[in-house]
Design a protein around this motif. Structure first.
Motif, PDB file in Angstrom:
ATOM      1  N   VAL A 151      10.307 -12.765 -20.002  1.00 46.16           N
ATOM      2  CA  VAL A 151       9.664 -13.343 -18.822  1.00 46.16           C
ATOM      3  C   VAL A 151       9.400 -12.215 -17.833  1.00 46.16           C
ATOM      4  O   VAL A 151      10.272 -11.394 -17.579  1.00 46.16           O
ATOM      5  N   GLN A 152       8.190 -12.153 -17.265  1.00 47.15           N
ATOM      6  CA  GLN A 152       7.779 -11.057 -16.388  1.00 47.15           C
ATOM      7  C   GLN A 152       6.967 -11.587 -15.223  1.00 47.15           C
ATOM      8  O   GLN A 152       6.051 -12.387 -15.407  1.00 47.15           O
ATOM      9  N   ALA A 153       7.309 -11.171 -14.023  1.00 44.66           N
ATOM     10  CA  ALA A 153       6.501 -11.550 -12.856  1.00 44.66           C
ATOM     11  C   ALA A 153       5.191 -10.769 -12.860  1.00 44.66           C
ATOM     12  O   ALA A 153       5.089  -9.681 -13.443  1.00 44.66           O
ATOM     13  N   LEU A 154       4.179 -11.303 -12.219  1.00 43.06           N
ATOM     14  CA  LEU A 154       2.884 -10.635 -12.078  1.00 43.06           C
ATOM     15  C   LEU A 154       2.842  -9.954 -10.715  1.00 43.06           C
ATOM     16  O   LEU A 154       2.901 -10.610  -9.681  1.00 43.06           O
ATOM     17  N   HIS A 155       2.774  -8.616 -10.715  1.00 45.94           N
ATOM     18  CA  HIS A 155       2.784  -7.852  -9.472  1.00 45.94           C
ATOM     19  C   HIS A 155       1.378  -7.421  -9.067  1.00 45.94           C
ATOM     20  O   HIS A 155       0.480  -7.330  -9.891  1.00 45.94           O
ATOM     21  N   ARG A 156       1.226  -7.110  -7.783  1.00 48.89           N
ATOM     22  CA  ARG A 156      -0.057  -6.672  -7.229  1.00 48.89           C
ATOM     23  C   ARG A 156       0.016  -5.178  -6.903  1.00 48.89           C
ATOM     24  O   ARG A 156       1.011  -4.690  -6.387  1.00 48.89           O
ATOM     25  N   PHE A 157      -1.061  -4.465  -7.209  1.00 50.54           N
ATOM     26  CA  PHE A 157      -1.161  -3.038  -6.935  1.00 50.54           C
ATOM     27  C   PHE A 157      -2.414  -2.767  -6.104  1.00 50.54           C
ATOM     28  O   PHE A 157      -3.401  -3.504  -6.183  1.00 50.54           O
ATOM     29  N   GLU A 158      -2.365  -1.699  -5.304  1.00 57.62           N
ATOM     30  CA  GLU A 158      -3.487  -1.331  -4.445  1.00 57.62           C
ATOM     31  C   GLU A 158      -3.938   0.094  -4.751  1.00 57.62           C
ATOM     32  O   GLU A 158      -3.110   0.967  -5.035  1.00 57.62           O
ATOM     33  N   VAL A 159      -5.252   0.325  -4.695  1.00 55.86           N
ATOM     34  CA  VAL A 159      -5.748   1.694  -4.793  1.00 55.86           C
ATOM     35  C   VAL A 159      -5.457   2.404  -3.478  1.00 55.86           C
ATOM     36  O   VAL A 159      -5.219   1.767  -2.448  1.00 55.86           O
TER      37      VAL A 159
ATOM     38  N   PHE B 284     -11.411   2.476 -17.444  1.00 52.89           N
ATOM     39  CA  PHE B 284     -10.953   1.096 -17.574  1.00 52.89           C
ATOM     40  C   PHE B 284     -11.004   0.426 -16.211  1.00 52.89           C
ATOM     41  O   PHE B 284     -10.348   0.862 -15.266  1.00 52.89           O
ATOM     42  N   ARG B 285     -11.808  -0.614 -16.096  1.00 58.48           N
ATOM     43  CA  ARG B 285     -11.897  -1.352 -14.834  1.00 58.48           C
ATOM     44  C   ARG B 285     -10.769  -2.376 -14.803  1.00 58.48           C
ATOM     45  O   ARG B 285     -10.879  -3.479 -15.337  1.00 58.48           O
ATOM     46  N   ALA B 286      -9.655  -1.998 -14.169  1.00 62.02           N
ATOM     47  CA  ALA B 286      -8.491  -2.870 -14.068  1.00 62.02           C
ATOM     48  C   ALA B 286      -8.307  -3.409 -12.659  1.00 62.02           C
ATOM     49  O   ALA B 286      -7.463  -4.263 -12.426  1.00 62.02           O
ATOM     50  N   CYS B 287      -9.070  -2.903 -11.693  1.00 61.47           N
ATOM     51  CA  CYS B 287      -8.972  -3.314 -10.287  1.00 61.47           C
ATOM     52  C   CYS B 287     -10.329  -3.838  -9.825  1.00 61.47           C
ATOM     53  O   CYS B 287     -11.366  -3.511 -10.392  1.00 61.47           O
ATOM     54  N   TRP B 288     -10.314  -4.618  -8.768  1.00 57.95           N
ATOM     55  CA  TRP B 288     -11.554  -5.155  -8.230  1.00 57.95           C
ATOM     56  C   TRP B 288     -11.498  -5.112  -6.705  1.00 57.95           C
ATOM     57  O   TRP B 288     -10.428  -5.146  -6.105  1.00 57.95           O
ATOM     58  N   PRO B 289     -12.663  -5.004  -6.047  1.00 60.76           N
ATOM     59  CA  PRO B 289     -12.693  -4.864  -4.584  1.00 60.76           C
ATOM     60  C   PRO B 289     -12.053  -6.049  -3.879  1.00 60.76           C
ATOM     61  O   PRO B 289     -12.152  -7.191  -4.324  1.00 60.76           O
ATOM     62  N   SER B 290     -11.399  -5.741  -2.767  1.00 66.62           N
ATOM     63  CA  SER B 290     -10.787  -6.801  -1.972  1.00 66.62           C
ATOM     64  C   SER B 290     -11.838  -7.707  -1.343  1.00 66.62           C
ATOM     65  O   SER B 290     -11.594  -8.888  -1.083  1.00 66.62           O
ATOM     66  N   LYS B 291     -13.028  -7.143  -1.087  1.00 64.81           N
ATOM     67  CA  LYS B 291     -14.182  -7.903  -0.621  1.00 64.81           C
ATOM     68  C   LYS B 291     -15.428  -7.130  -1.012  1.00 64.81           C
ATOM     69  O   LYS B 291     -15.346  -5.942  -1.344  1.00 64.81           O
ATOM     70  N   PRO B 292     -16.611  -7.761  -0.997  1.00 66.88           N
ATOM     71  CA  PRO B 292     -17.821  -7.075  -1.429  1.00 66.88           C
ATOM     72  C   PRO B 292     -18.048  -5.763  -0.673  1.00 66.88           C
ATOM     73  O   PRO B 292     -17.847  -5.676   0.531  1.00 66.88           O
ATOM     74  N   ASP B 293     -18.447  -4.735  -1.431  1.00 64.39           N
ATOM     75  CA  ASP B 293     -18.798  -3.432  -0.867  1.00 64.39           C
ATOM     76  C   ASP B 293     -17.634  -2.753  -0.150  1.00 64.39           C
ATOM     77  O   ASP B 293     -17.844  -1.921   0.726  1.00 64.39           O
ATOM     78  N   ALA B 294     -16.400  -3.100  -0.523  1.00 65.73           N
ATOM     79  CA  ALA B 294     -15.232  -2.496   0.115  1.00 65.73           C
ATOM     80  C   ALA B 294     -14.680  -1.370  -0.750  1.00 65.73           C
ATOM     81  O   ALA B 294     -14.717  -1.441  -1.985  1.00 65.73           O
ATOM     82  N   LEU B 295     -14.164  -0.324  -0.103  1.00 70.28           N
ATOM     83  CA  LEU B 295     -13.467   0.735  -0.819  1.00 70.28           C
ATOM     84  C   LEU B 295     -12.129   0.215  -1.340  1.00 70.28           C
ATOM     85  O   LEU B 295     -11.712   0.535  -2.453  1.00 70.28           O
ATOM     86  N   ALA B 296     -11.452  -0.579  -0.538  1.00 73.26           N
ATOM     87  CA  ALA B 296     -10.161  -1.133  -0.934  1.00 73.26           C
ATOM     88  C   ALA B 296     -10.313  -2.024  -2.167  1.00 73.26           C
ATOM     89  O   ALA B 296     -11.273  -2.790  -2.285  1.00 73.26           O
ATOM     90  N   ALA B 297      -9.374  -1.896  -3.086  1.00 75.30           N
ATOM     91  CA  ALA B 297      -9.385  -2.712  -4.298  1.00 75.30           C
ATOM     92  C   ALA B 297      -7.942  -2.967  -4.715  1.00 75.30           C
ATOM     93  O   ALA B 297      -7.033  -2.244  -4.307  1.00 75.30           O
ATOM     94  N   HIS B 298      -7.738  -3.997  -5.518  1.00 70.67           N
ATOM     95  CA  HIS B 298      -6.391  -4.298  -5.981  1.00 70.67           C
ATOM     96  C   HIS B 298      -6.397  -4.681  -7.455  1.00 70.67           C
ATOM     97  O   HIS B 298      -7.429  -5.006  -8.028  1.00 70.67           O
ATOM     98  N   CYS B 299      -5.232  -4.591  -8.059  1.00 67.97           N
ATOM     99  CA  CYS B 299      -5.032  -4.881  -9.473  1.00 67.97           C
ATOM    100  C   CYS B 299      -3.756  -5.704  -9.589  1.00 67.97           C
ATOM    101  O   CYS B 299      -3.109  -5.990  -8.590  1.00 67.97           O
TER     102      CYS B 299
END
Length: 412
Positions: free
Chosen positions: A127-135, A242-257
């Motif tokens: 069993v494994q929790a799903l964690h969030r990562f930030e660029v 490998f695209r493992a992260c996606w933008p936090s909002k459209p056209d944003a530099l910030a992204a999370h995985c």
């Protein structure tokens, strides 16, 4: 290796392929989904070790074709009913006869209660929790418009990369870039990415040209000598994006995985024998990702990770023993300090911009490591590290030049 480790590692090889339904992966990037309430679960299923045609999932490139056994599907749904969970996606591992399932814990039920109940179920392996990562990139401090010149590349100039390119360009060194998407049609990146795979939720407009991934790719591999842009540190390395992260909002530099998408990407990077893995991101200590990274390190893969600023996000995976931690300033971290301020690089739609952050320091180190490995492919991680940093842990130009001249690290 314990069976539980094998399960978690190998279950990922089929993640892209088979699913219990058409939901699941397509919802991973849905902003309405609460990722904090998702769990990765594995259980043994001997009936799936058969060669069956798989079901292609919407919006995902299928790497391997698998199909859940009917027993495995019933078992996954039985566990969902028994533990009051919502089944998001299920995939099989034929090599071990194991099914992996991503469940979501309904609102109102304590997450800890669900985890405890699952761990006490004798039919469940892990069993494994799903964690969030930030660029780890910051918004541009300066906009350059369409005036991209090599003499404006602060890191490239400071490291004296132009003097190294006549003898080494990273040719033949495979680098896994695990990040947000890359603009494959950017004139300075077209043809530079040898392999691209999207393992994260695809945006509604199907535009994979995310800013952060495109910027990191430009530092590492921008096309040299085409007269229209900048030059990458290791422009002839084999880049696996490998695209493992996606933008936090459209056209944003910030992204999370999250744990799910990063594990997919890491597993693929290992299967494709990447010599270097670049992770310009950070988050909490993650058991599943830790196992995959330890597997990479045991294989001799050079893992490079960005160091977050104090108080920004958690320090994993840069704080994992054996991983090369890279920051843009001293900040008290024990890793390497590399150029990461006002770095001119590629951004989507044929543009360029200045970027700041350890996200952009990390590919400087990955690129220089590729230059060294082209000249000395037999060198180990420890050997490369002796040449990557000076006494002050700062990435400098004269050390790579010494390697280019044929000198070996101390201790040979």
């Amino acid at each position: 290796m314990k069976l539980s480790t094998q399960i978690l590692l190998l279950c990922l090889s089929g993640l892209l392929a088979a699913c219990a339904g058409t939901t699941g992966l397509s919802r991973l990037g849905d902003s309405a989904v609460n990722e904090d309430r998702r769990l990765l679960v594995t259980f043994a299923d001997r009936s799936i070790a058969r060669n069956l045609q798989g079901n292609q999932q919407d919006n995902y490139q299928v790497v391997e074709q698998y199909r859940n056994s009917s027993w495995g599907g019933r078992k996954a749904n039985e566990l969902a009913d028994r533990h009051r969970l919502k089944l998001v996606i299920q995939w099989p591992v034929t090599e071990l006869g194991v099914s992996c399932v991503l469940y979501e814990v309904p609102e109102g039920r304590p997450l800890s209660q669900a985890i405890q109940a699952l761990r006490q179920d004798p039919s469940i392996s892990t069993v494994q929790a799903l964690h969030r990562f930030e660029v780890l990139g910051q918004p541009p401090a300066l906009v350059s418009g369409n005036d991209p010149y090599r003499h404006l590349q602060a890191g490239f100039q400071a490291l004296g990369i132009a003097d190294l390119h006549p003898v080494t360009t990273g040719r033949g060194i495979r680098i896994a870039l695990i990040d947000a998407g890359v603009d494959l049609d950017h004139p300075d990146l077209k043809g530079q990415i040898k392999y691209f795979e999207n393992v994260a939720a695809e945006p509604a407009d199907h535009n994979l040209a995310d800013i952060h991934g495109t910027a990191v790719a430009g530092v590492l591999a921008a096309h040299p000598g085409n007269g229209i842009g900048i030059t990458g540190i290791a422009p002839e390395a084999e880049i696996l994006a490998f695209r493992a992260c996606w933008p936090s909002k459209p056209d944003a530099l910030a992204a999370h995985c999250n744990s799910f998408t990063l594990a997919l990407a890491l597993n693929q990077a290992l299967k494709m024998d990447s010599r270097i893995i670049n992770l310009s991101l950070s988050g909490p200590d993650d058991p599943l990702l830790r196992q995959l990274l330890e597997k990479a390190l045991a294989k001799g893969t050079l893992v490079i990770a960005a160091v977050p600023k104090k108080g920004q996000v958690d320090g994993f995976p840069a704080n994992l023993s054996g991983v090369v931690a890279v920051g843009e300033d001293s900040s008290g971290h024990p890793g390497i300090i590399a150029p990461g301020k006002d770095i001119l690089t590629t951004v989507p739609h044929q543009a360029y911009d200045f970027m700041t952050g350890s996200s952009f320091a990390a590919p400087h180190v990955a690129g220089v490591a590729a230059l060294l490995l082209q000249l000395h492919p037999e060198w180990r991680t420890a050997d490369i590290m002796r040449l990557l940093r000076s006494g002050s842990n700062t990435l400098t130009a004269h050390l790579p030049k010494a390697a280019a001249a044929g000198k070996k690290p101390d201790g040979f």
